[in-house]
Design a protein around this motif. Structure first.
Motif, PDB file in Angstrom:
ATOM      1  N   GLN A  25      33.520  50.534  44.646  1.00 58.94           N
ATOM      2  CA  GLN A  25      33.674  49.442  45.592  1.00 58.94           C
ATOM      3  C   GLN A  25      35.075  49.455  46.188  1.00 58.94           C
ATOM      4  OE1 GLN A  25      32.777  45.924  43.319  1.00 58.94           O
ATOM      5  NE2 GLN A  25      30.638  45.907  43.964  1.00 58.94           N
ATOM      6  N   GLY A  26      35.215  48.762  47.317  1.00 63.23           N
ATOM      7  CA  GLY A  26      36.530  48.632  47.929  1.00 63.23           C
ATOM      8  C   GLY A  26      36.551  47.491  48.919  1.00 63.23           C
ATOM      9  N   LEU A  27      37.752  47.086  49.341  1.00 64.96           N
ATOM     10  CA  LEU A  27      37.910  46.039  50.337  1.00 64.96           C
ATOM     11  C   LEU A  27      37.629  46.592  51.733  1.00 64.96           C
ATOM     12  CD1 LEU A  27      41.183  44.457  48.946  1.00 64.96           C
ATOM     13  CD2 LEU A  27      39.034  43.216  49.289  1.00 64.96           C
ATOM     14  N   PRO A  28      37.339  45.693  52.697  1.00 60.53           N
ATOM     15  CA  PRO A  28      37.190  46.166  54.080  1.00 60.53           C
ATOM     16  C   PRO A  28      38.448  46.891  54.548  1.00 60.53           C
ATOM     17  CG  PRO A  28      36.443  43.902  53.872  1.00 60.53           C
ATOM     18  CD  PRO A  28      37.086  44.257  52.572  1.00 60.53           C
ATOM     19  N   ALA A  29      38.264  47.857  55.399  1.00 62.65           N
ATOM     20  CA  ALA A  29      39.388  48.648  55.899  1.00 62.65           C
ATOM     21  C   ALA A  29      40.440  47.741  56.517  1.00 62.65           C
ATOM     22  CB  ALA A  29      38.892  49.658  56.934  1.00 62.65           C
ATOM     23  N   GLY A  30      41.700  47.971  56.165  1.00 60.23           N
ATOM     24  CA  GLY A  30      42.803  47.223  56.737  1.00 60.23           C
ATOM     25  C   GLY A  30      43.317  46.088  55.886  1.00 60.23           C
ATOM     26  N   ILE A  31      42.576  45.684  54.841  1.00 57.01           N
ATOM     27  CA  ILE A  31      43.042  44.636  53.944  1.00 57.01           C
ATOM     28  C   ILE A  31      43.665  45.276  52.714  1.00 57.01           C
ATOM     29  CG2 ILE A  31      42.384  42.664  52.515  1.00 57.01           C
ATOM     30  CD1 ILE A  31      40.202  42.006  54.395  1.00 57.01           C
ATOM     31  N   THR A  32      44.883  44.860  52.408  1.00 58.62           N
ATOM     32  CA  THR A  32      45.628  45.430  51.286  1.00 58.62           C
ATOM     33  C   THR A  32      45.217  44.769  49.972  1.00 58.62           C
ATOM     34  OG1 THR A  32      47.506  45.831  52.743  1.00 58.62           O
ATOM     35  CG2 THR A  32      47.934  45.860  50.354  1.00 58.62           C
ATOM     36  N   LEU A  52      40.499  41.854  44.677  1.00 53.96           N
ATOM     37  CA  LEU A  52      39.108  42.218  44.458  1.00 53.96           C
ATOM     38  C   LEU A  52      39.031  43.004  43.171  1.00 53.96           C
ATOM     39  CD1 LEU A  52      36.122  42.554  45.390  1.00 53.96           C
ATOM     40  CD2 LEU A  52      36.839  44.682  46.496  1.00 53.96           C
ATOM     41  N   ALA A  53      38.265  42.485  42.223  1.00 54.98           N
ATOM     42  CA  ALA A  53      38.034  43.238  40.993  1.00 54.98           C
ATOM     43  C   ALA A  53      37.051  44.351  41.330  1.00 54.98           C
ATOM     44  CB  ALA A  53      37.484  42.334  39.900  1.00 54.98           C
ATOM     45  N   ALA A  54      37.559  45.347  42.070  1.00 53.26           N
ATOM     46  CA  ALA A  54      36.703  46.394  42.613  1.00 53.26           C
ATOM     47  C   ALA A  54      36.084  47.223  41.493  1.00 53.26           C
ATOM     48  CB  ALA A  54      37.508  47.288  43.556  1.00 53.26           C
ATOM     49  N   GLY A  55      34.778  47.326  41.534  1.00 48.98           N
ATOM     50  CA  GLY A  55      34.081  48.089  40.515  1.00 48.98           C
ATOM     51  C   GLY A  55      34.091  49.577  40.801  1.00 48.98           C
ATOM     52  N   ARG A  56      33.833  50.326  39.758  1.00 48.54           N
ATOM     53  CA  ARG A  56      33.733  51.787  39.861  1.00 48.54           C
ATOM     54  C   ARG A  56      32.321  52.200  39.478  1.00 48.54           C
ATOM     55  NH1 ARG A  56      37.672  50.490  42.110  1.00 48.54           N
ATOM     56  NH2 ARG A  56      39.833  51.154  41.729  1.00 48.54           N
ATOM     57  N   LYS A  57      31.955  53.372  39.858  1.00 41.90           N
ATOM     58  CA  LYS A  57      30.625  53.874  39.562  1.00 41.90           C
ATOM     59  C   LYS A  57      30.331  53.761  38.069  1.00 41.90           C
ATOM     60  CE  LYS A  57      27.656  57.946  40.078  1.00 41.90           C
ATOM     61  NZ  LYS A  57      27.553  59.335  40.590  1.00 41.90           N
ATOM     62  N   GLY A  58      29.208  53.168  37.755  1.00 44.85           N
ATOM     63  CA  GLY A  58      28.821  52.990  36.358  1.00 44.85           C
ATOM     64  C   GLY A  58      29.236  51.679  35.755  1.00 44.85           C
ATOM     65  N   ASP A  59      30.059  50.874  36.464  1.00 48.78           N
ATOM     66  CA  ASP A  59      30.461  49.565  35.942  1.00 48.78           C
ATOM     67  C   ASP A  59      29.256  48.617  35.871  1.00 48.78           C
ATOM     68  OD1 ASP A  59      33.033  50.359  35.692  1.00 48.78           O
ATOM     69  OD2 ASP A  59      33.852  49.103  37.295  1.00 48.78           O
ATOM     70  N   THR A  60      29.268  47.764  34.859  1.00 50.71           N
ATOM     71  CA  THR A  60      28.222  46.760  34.702  1.00 50.71           C
ATOM     72  C   THR A  60      28.485  45.573  35.616  1.00 50.71           C
ATOM     73  OG1 THR A  60      27.832  47.395  32.406  1.00 50.71           O
ATOM     74  CG2 THR A  60      27.114  45.199  33.061  1.00 50.71           C
ATOM     75  N   LYS A  89      26.462  39.472  24.931  1.00 50.37           N
ATOM     76  CA  LYS A  89      27.752  39.389  25.604  1.00 50.37           C
ATOM     77  C   LYS A  89      27.641  39.918  27.030  1.00 50.37           C
ATOM     78  CE  LYS A  89      29.665  43.920  24.332  1.00 50.37           C
ATOM     79  NZ  LYS A  89      30.779  44.617  23.674  1.00 50.37           N
ATOM     80  N   SER A  90      28.552  39.468  27.877  1.00 47.56           N
ATOM     81  CA  SER A  90      28.612  39.948  29.253  1.00 47.56           C
ATOM     82  C   SER A  90      30.061  39.959  29.708  1.00 47.56           C
ATOM     83  CB  SER A  90      27.764  39.069  30.183  1.00 47.56           C
ATOM     84  OG  SER A  90      28.238  37.740  30.163  1.00 47.56           O
ATOM     85  N   LEU A  91      30.336  40.686  30.766  1.00 48.50           N
ATOM     86  CA  LEU A  91      31.672  40.788  31.326  1.00 48.50           C
ATOM     87  C   LEU A  91      31.813  39.824  32.502  1.00 48.50           C
ATOM     88  CD1 LEU A  91      32.015  44.682  31.322  1.00 48.50           C
ATOM     89  CD2 LEU A  91      32.661  43.059  29.529  1.00 48.50           C
ATOM     90  N   THR A  92      33.032  39.474  32.839  1.00 51.81           N
ATOM     91  CA  THR A  92      33.280  38.580  33.957  1.00 51.81           C
ATOM     92  C   THR A  92      33.929  39.290  35.129  1.00 51.81           C
ATOM     93  OG1 THR A  92      35.447  37.927  33.100  1.00 51.81           O
ATOM     94  CG2 THR A  92      33.542  36.630  32.379  1.00 51.81           C
ATOM     95  N   THR A  93      34.100  40.604  35.053  1.00 54.07           N
ATOM     96  CA  THR A  93      34.752  41.343  36.119  1.00 54.07           C
ATOM     97  C   THR A  93      34.225  42.766  36.160  1.00 54.07           C
ATOM     98  OG1 THR A  93      36.893  42.061  37.029  1.00 54.07           O
ATOM     99  CG2 THR A  93      36.660  42.086  34.649  1.00 54.07           C
ATOM    100  N   TYR A  94      34.344  43.388  37.327  1.00 56.91           N
ATOM    101  CA  TYR A  94      34.125  44.822  37.436  1.00 56.91           C
ATOM    102  C   TYR A  94      35.360  45.570  36.946  1.00 56.91           C
ATOM    103  CZ  TYR A  94      30.056  44.164  40.525  1.00 56.91           C
ATOM    104  OH  TYR A  94      28.837  43.834  41.050  1.00 56.91           O
ATOM    105  N   ASP A  95      35.212  46.856  36.768  1.00 54.69           N
ATOM    106  CA  ASP A  95      36.320  47.752  36.424  1.00 54.69           C
ATOM    107  C   ASP A  95      37.147  47.197  35.272  1.00 54.69           C
ATOM    108  OD1 ASP A  95      37.872  49.981  36.523  1.00 54.69           O
ATOM    109  OD2 ASP A  95      39.068  49.377  38.249  1.00 54.69           O
ATOM    110  N   LEU A  96      36.469  46.933  34.166  1.00 55.33           N
ATOM    111  CA  LEU A  96      37.122  46.342  33.002  1.00 55.33           C
ATOM    112  C   LEU A  96      38.317  47.144  32.514  1.00 55.33           C
ATOM    113  CD1 LEU A  96      37.187  44.166  30.819  1.00 55.33           C
ATOM    114  CD2 LEU A  96      35.566  45.544  29.519  1.00 55.33           C
ATOM    115  N   PRO A  97      38.267  48.489  32.419  1.00 56.09           N
ATOM    116  CA  PRO A  97      39.427  49.219  31.894  1.00 56.09           C
ATOM    117  C   PRO A  97      40.710  48.973  32.683  1.00 56.09           C
ATOM    118  CG  PRO A  97      37.496  50.626  31.901  1.00 56.09           C
ATOM    119  CD  PRO A  97      37.118  49.382  32.644  1.00 56.09           C
ATOM    120  N   ARG A  98      40.606  48.923  34.034  1.00 52.20           N
ATOM    121  CA  ARG A  98      41.818  48.738  34.835  1.00 52.20           C
ATOM    122  C   ARG A  98      42.412  47.363  34.623  1.00 52.20           C
ATOM    123  NH1 ARG A  98      43.055  47.281  40.444  1.00 52.20           N
ATOM    124  NH2 ARG A  98      40.855  46.877  40.841  1.00 52.20           N
TER     125      ARG A  98
END
Length: 874
Positions: free
Chosen positions: A699-706, A722-730, A766-775
């Motif tokens: 995942q990522g933000l719209p182009a141009g937003i930092t 943005l808690a941007a997720g990565r491939k395979g994230d729950t 249990k469940s997570l509250t964010t994407y990309d937990l390791p980061r």
């Protein structure tokens, strides 16, 4: 069982029983004809029927099955079908089952169906999740009060899915939970499924009434008691031709959350009242007109609390914020449904109008306090030592000040600093209203081999939202506005210490035409096809009367943004009936929800709109009964591909907005629903789901937003979090497992008395509250002041709640007295978590001389013990 629980139970005179498995008594059915208009199944406080209905082969239904559940006719397909012969994943819960589990509100329906999770929101209303479709934006689950669709209020973040209203469940026929997309028949916002609450209809030929009263105590209330009263009366007006049914309720709930900073206890006590009136008019055998009016109002307060303080001190349910956060939720609903049997088909025409007013306040002090040289935050935030010219928004402040808009002595850094200091403790007051009209006309026939439904639909929704940031009294915690202000008083920058005043007028209009056909190819094999054409138009007008310079915005005259979209949804299905006890089915179906217009302050124009998202779902299932229908086993497996996901981000780490994910998601799982009736008067039920919900890309933000830095650096502007997720994230808030179980047993006694025993269990893993937990976990390797850090900051532990009920009934349930306990073991069940360290609007707390931002949580209610009495009159 703890000693404390044992003593509480003994004092309540309760027998906990032995070996009663927990959860709900959902109902299954074999093929039976639809009940005639004017009848109902399972009215208020009803007991299961004692007369076995006929089966398809003419034999009697086993008495054990009838005792606990009976045959249920549902209308999920917008025509009457037996639940066991309905080729979709569906659970139906009758009034009797709701009573036995002391379920009085739709928010508790998560205890009765696999893969259904209902999370009550901190700002009022609830988010409903089915099959782990979780995201902000429009609802992902449709909520219907009989034929009337309901929605939440969008607010400034367009998150209408988070504020679905709770519906009272007194005097209802049943609640239906339809899992999987229901796009062709129910349209937008039924991507995950649909919940339908079917209220009891007036009876044309009899007088009857019911009354229900209970008193209870909740753990943490300091001994305060709550109580509720429900009543119903059915009045024939013209024998066989017209009748009215009137329902009323009042409930007072004790609070269990304190605010030690303000010295206030039980801040979340609540009061609810309202009623429902229905009129049925039947001038001819072929015509039925149902009129509906509903009103309900609830006043309470925000109920999240400081979880970090609990981890450090063991003190539960302490909110610890510097302001009071009251809430008001009011719903008025009116509807009419006409059914006209033409012989070759039945015409159904429905129309409704609903208005919902939702008002709440929440703390915004930290967003401003970090730039104040003096403030009223009792030392909980550091004092600002920089220059006024360095505070974000200085250039826009100076521009308005020079233009004479701001009443300040000087327009330099000192003047800006004085303005920021004047804000003091800032609270956001956010009144919202939602007015919706809907119309649907459909024609259906199910008497022949070709069964069909065709119809048209239209709805118009107007959301109005106002956001006012205003000083709160440092002693009482109450916000100055609206307290002490006349209605309509204009707010001025620099006067009344107002930090923001903006309004949003958001309007959504939807049109649709739909058709669904089922062809009985043979007496065993059927095929279904459906389609829906839709169009929606969105118009959003926003105005900023008082700007929040620190947030990066300026004064704004009314500006309007528009969006529209057209599209189609498809459904295909096949089912095969082996015999009366076994049916296989398979479906492929689409669902969607509309896009919209963002209102985040200062958001770049290219990110103001977002598009609709959609799913394709593929499902196969089997519905079976065994051992002369003493064992029922229903099983399904599904896969859902979710494209264009609407996800939430935060501009300047403070103001939420929605964007479309650059990654699709895949959700797949299995669901099980079983019931067993080993002997007369004893039944067990076990249901559950295993679901894996993951992203298929990054995942990522719209182009141009930092992207804002992680951890967030106070003062950073022009960026988005943005808690941007990565491939395979729950997907967040996606428990892999849900389990529901129940046991019911009754014992006949002399003098037409009967002892009943019930136990139920609801579990979510249990469940997570964010994407990309390791980061994000790496950004916070250690929790505040020695509390758990890393992944623990973003994980909601799994939990189970147990309910017990026992009682004595007379004359088949004509009256009864019961003792009950909900959440018997006082489980601390976390349903939502806000990580304070990543938030720009979370109040700092001082622990061991260190200022940190704690985590706040929303939790399931603690243990409730009470007594209930019911009576029915005819």
């Amino acid at each position: 069982m703890s000693h404390r629980l044992s003593s509480l139970v003994r004092r309540s005179g309760m027998l906990l029983g032995a070996s009663l498995l927990a959860a709900t008594t959902a109902l299954h059915a074999q093929t039976v004809p639809a009940p005639p208009i004017g009848t109902q199944e399972g009215g208020t406080g009803s007991t299961p029927t004692t007369e076995a209905p006929p089966t398809t082969d003419g034999s009697a239904t086993p008495q054990s099955e009838v005792t606990q559940q009976g045959d249920i006719v549902v209308t999920a397909l917008k025509r009457s079908t037996s639940i066991q012969q309905t080729p979709i994943s569906i659970s139906a819960v009758t009034a009797d089952s709701l009573v036995r589990q002391n379920i009085t509100d739709s928010n508790a329906l998560g205890r009765v169906a696999p893969s259904l999770v209902v999370n009550e929101g901190a700002n009022g209303g609830s988010r409903v999740i089915i099959r782990n479709l979780y995201a902000t934006g429009e609802p992902l689950v449709g909520l219907y009060y009989d034929e009337v669709p309901l929605s939440g209020t969008g607010g400034v973040s367009n998150d209408a899915g988070a504020t679905l209203p709770g519906l009272r469940l007194f005097d209802v026929e049943r609640a239906e939970v339809l899992r999987g997309p229901q796009g062709t028949l129910y349209g937008a916002s039924s991507m995950g499924g649909t919940i339908r609450v079917i209220f009891a209809k007036p009876k044309l030929d009899r007088y009857e009434g019911a009354i229900d009263g209970q008193t209870s105590s909740i753990d943490g209330s300091g001994g305060a008691f709550g109580y509720q009263m429900n009543g119903m009366v059915n009045l024939p007006i013209v024998d066989g031709a017209a009748a009215a049914r009137v329902v009323g309720f009042y409930e007072k709930q004790p609070g269990f959350i304190d605010n030690s900073l303000l010295g206030v206890r039980n801040i979340n006590d609540a009061e609810s009242f309202g009623g429902r009136a229905t009129v049925r008019i039947k001038p001819l055998d072929t015509i039925t007109l149902d009129l509906l009016g509903v009103y309900q109002k609830r006043t309470g307060a925000r109920s999240d609390w400081n979880y970090t303080n609990y981890q450090l001190t063991g003190r539960r349910y302490d909110q610890q914020v510097l302001i009071r956060q009251p809430q008001t939720d009011e719903l008025a609903l009116f509807g009419a449904t006409l059914n006209w049997d033409f012989g070759f088909a039945t015409l159904t025409a429905t129309g409704s109008y609903s208005k919902r007013n939702l008002e709440y306040s929440f703390d915004y002090t930290p967003f401003f306090a970090r730039y104040q040289t003096t403030n009223d935050t009792r030392g909980l935030t550091p004092t600002y030592t920089g220059a006024g010219t360095a505070i974000p928004g200085f250039a826009r402040f100076q521009e308005d000040c020079v233009a004479g808009y701001i009443q300040r002595a000087t327009c330099d850094g000192a003047g800006y600093q004085a303005l920021v200091n004047s804000y003091g403790n800032q609270s956001t007051y956010q009144p919202q209203s939602n007015e919706t009209t809907t119309e649907e006309v459909r024609l259906a026939d199910d008497a022949n081999a070709l069964k069909w439904t065709v119809g048209v639909y239209h709805s118009y929704r107007k959301n109005l939202t106002r956001s006012i940031l205003e000083r709160a009294d440092p002693v009482t915690g109450f916000q100055n506005y609206p307290n002490g202000f006349a209605n309509g008083t204009a707010l001025i920058v620099g006067v009344n210490s107002t930090g923001l005043d903006r309004t949003i007028d958001d309007r959504l209009e939807q049109f649709a035409g739909f058709a669904e056909l089922t062809w009985d190819i043979t007496d065993r094999l059927s095929a279904t096809g459906g389609a829906r054409y839709f169009k929606y138009k969105k118009r959003t007008t926003a105005e900023v009367v008082v700007p929040s310079y620190i947030a990066g915005n300026r004064r704004q005259a009314p500006q309007t943004a528009r969006g529209d979209e057209t599209g189609s949804l498809l459904k295909f299905g096949v089912d095969y009936t082996v015999n009366r006890d076994v049916m296989f089915y398979a479906t492929a179906a689409q669902g969607y929800r509309p896009g919209g217009v963002n209102q985040a302050l200062g958001l770049p124009s290219y990110a103001t709109t977002y598009e609709s998202d959609s799913v394709w779902s593929y499902e196969a299932g089997v519905k079976t009964s065994w051992l002369d229908r003493k064992l029922i086993v229903n099983l399904d497996a599904f896969r859902m591909d979710w494209d264009g996901m609407q996800i939430s981000a935060s501009f300047n780490n403070a103001f939420g907005f929605i964007t479309n994910s650059s990654s699709a998601a895949r959700i797949q799982g299995i669901e099980l629903d079983t019931s067993v009736y080993p002997v007369d008067r004893l039944s067990f039920r076990l249901s559950g789901s295993y679901i894996d919900a993951k992203l298929r890309g990054d995942q990522g933000l719209p182009a141009g937003i930092t992207q804002c830095p992680v951890p967030f650096v106070p003062g950073t502007t022009g960026c988005a979090t943005l808690a941007a997720g990565r491939k395979g994230d729950t997907i967040p808030y996606s428990p892999k497992w849900t389990i529901q179980g129940s046991a019911d047993y009754s014992v006949p006694l002399p003098n037409d008395l009967e002892a009943i025993y019930h136990a139920d269990l609801a579990y979510r893993s249990k469940s997570l509250t964010t994407y990309d937990l390791p980061r994000f976990a790496a950004a916070y390797p250690n929790g505040p002041a020695g509390t758990p850090g890393g992944a623990a900051l973003y994980t909601l532990p799994g939990f189970a709640t147990v309910g017990l009920r026992m009682g004595l009934e007379k004359d088949g349930g004509r009256w009864g007295v019961y003792l009950f306990a909900n959440n018997v073991f006082n489980t601390l069940g976390l349903t939502a978590l806000t990580n304070g360290q990543a938030s720009a609007t979370q109040l700092s707390q001082r622990y061991n001389g260190q200022l940190i931002r704690p985590n706040f949580v929303q939790t399931a209610p603690p243990r409730v013990i009470g007594i209930q009495a019911t009576a029915r009159f005819r």
